[in-house]
Enzyme design. Structure first.
Site, PDB file in Angstrom:
ATOM      1  CB  SER A 242      39.815  41.121  45.024  1.00 26.75           C
ATOM      2  OG  SER A 242      40.435  41.032  46.234  1.00 26.75           O
ATOM      3  CE  LYS A 287      38.043  43.289  48.708  1.00 27.93           C
ATOM      4  NZ  LYS A 287      38.355  42.420  47.329  1.00 27.93           N
TER       5      LYS A 287
END
Length: 348
Positions: A242, A287
Site C-alpha cells: 500500500s 490511515k
C-alpha cells in the site's frame, strides 16, 4: 447494586472468552523524502539514489500504515473489542480476513515482505517512466501463499510468468486483473522454468488481497526491472503493497528540482503499478486518522477506496481522490499552488 455486580461479573467473563476478531488501528507514519531508522538504529534516507542527479526537498510526503492488534495465537478480549468499536480511528475485523486459515503468522509476514519489495520496484518503475526513462519488466513467482494454495504443485517459486489466458503478462497487476475478471473460472497460465516453457490450468479460490475480497491462486509475484540507475528504498518493519504511490511520489520529488509538495505536509496511500495505476488498499479509515494525528492537512486516497472514505474523514484533513500517478502529481501541484478547487474529492 445487584445490577452493577452482574454487569461487572459479565465484563470479567467476557475478558477471558476467546474471540474471532482482531483490531486495526493507525500505525506509524513515514516521510518518503525524509529519513527512517535502519535495523541498526541509524537514521538513513528512506529513498537513496545513486547514479543520477538529485535535488533538495521540503515538507513531507508521508506514507501511512495500519497496525493489527491480535493474531491467531492471541485475539483481543471482548472488552478490548467493545472499546475499539467505540473508537472511529479503529476497526474490528474478522480474524480470517487478516490471518487466513492455513496461513501461519510467519507466512503472512513473509508474504507482506515480498509485497513490500514488489511495491518498491513497481513504484520505481512508475516514477522513472513518468520522468521519461525506459524500464523493462519480467514477472516472476516469489513464493506460494500456503502448501494447499490452488497453484501449489503447479507453479513454483522462480517461475517466470509469460501469459495468462493467451494475454502476455508484463506486470504483476495484469495477472491479478485477469483472475478477477474470470470470476473464479480456471486460468491458463504459461510460464518459463529453468529455460523451458510450460502451461498449467489453475482454478482460483475466494480469498483476500490487501484486506479486500478477491479471487486468488495463492502465489506472490515480483516484477524485476532494468533501471538506468540505482534507487534504494530503506524501510524496515513495514510490509504490504500500500505504500507504492507515496514511494513513487517521493522518487519523482528527489529527482526533480523544487518542492513537489510546495513545502506542505501531505500524506497518502495506495498501491501502484509500473504503468502508474493507483490501486485500493485496506485500512483506509485508520490511515486517515494516522495522517491527521501526524500533522498532515492533505491526504491522497485511491479512487477505489472513496466509498470507505465518505463520512469518515477526520476534522482538519482534506482528502483528494487519485486513480493514477498523474492524478497524484496534479493534486500535489494544486496543493503547492494553493488552487485545489478543481481537484477531485471523494463524494457520496
Amino acid at each position: 447494586m445487584w445490577a452493577i455486580v452482574v454487569a461487572v461479573a459479565v465484563l470479567v467473563v467476557l475478558t477471558f472468552l476467546p474471540t474471532a476478531y482482531v483490531i486495526q488501528r493507525p500505525g506509524p507514519v513515514y516521510d518518503t523524502i525524509g529519513t527512517a531508522e535502519s535495523a541498526d538504529g541509524e537514521e538513513m534516507p528512506l529513498i537513496e539514489i545513486d547514479g543520477a542527479e538529485t535535488y533538495p526537498t521540503e515538507g513531507t510526503l508521508d506514507l501511512t500504515t495500519v497496525q493489527v492488534v491480535g493474531n491467531r495465537e492471541r485475539t483481543p478480549s471482548w472488552f478490548e473489542l467493545a472499546v475499539a468499536w467505540l473508537d472511529p480511528a479503529r476497526a474490528v475485523v474478522p480474524l480470517d480476513a487478516v490471518f487466513p486459515q492455513g496461513v501461519t503468522t510467519e507466512q503472512r509476514e513473509e508474504q507482506n515482505a515480498v509485497l513490500m519489495v514488489d511495491s518498491q520496484a513497481e513504484a520505481t518503475a512508475a516514477a522513472l517512466s513518468e520522468l521519461g526513462h525506459d524500464v523493462g519488466a519480467v514477472v516472476e513467482v516469489a513464493g506460494l501463499a500456503s502448501d494447499d494454495a490452488p497453484a501449489a504443485g503447479l507453479i513454483e517459486p522462480g517461475d517466470r510468468i509469460l501469459a495468462a489466458n493467451g494475454t502476455a503478462i508484463t506486470e504483476a497487476t495484469q495477472l491479478r486483473e485477469l483472475i478477477q475478471e474470470g470470476g473464479g473460472a480456471p486460468v491458463e497460465i504459461e510460464y518459463e522454468r529453468d529455460g523451458e516453457r510450460g502451461s498449467v490450468e489453475v482454478t482460483p479460490e475466494d480469498g483476500q488481497i490487501a484486506g479486500e475480497q478477491a479471487w486468488i491462486i495463492g502465489i506472490t509475484l515480483t516484477t524485476a526491472f532494468d533501471f538506468p540507475f540505482d534507487v534504494k528504498i530503506q524501510l524496515d518493519n513495514v510490509g504490504g503493497p500500500s505504500a507504492g504511490m507515496m514511494f513513487a511520489l517521493g522518487i519523482v520529488d528527489v529527482l526533480t528540482p523544487g518542492a513537489l509538495n510546495g513545502g506542505e505536509q501531505i500524506a497518502g496511500t495506495g498501491t501502484i503499478a509500473a504503468d502508474g495505476t493507483v490501486g485500493p488498499i485496506g485500512g483506509i479509515r485508520q490511515k486517515l486518522y494516522g495522517a491527521r494525528d501526524a500533522g498532515a492537512e492533505w491526504f491522497l486516497a485511491p479512487a477505489a477506496n472513496c466509498n470507505e472514505v465518505v463520512g469518515h474523514v477526520p476534522d482538519g484533513l482534506h482528502v483528494f481522490s487519485v486513480a493514477t500517478l498523474d492524478d497524484s502529481l496534479k493534486a500535489l501541484e494544486g496543493i503547492s499552488s494553493g488552487d485545489t478547487a478543481d481537484l477531485p474529492t471523494c463524494s457520496g
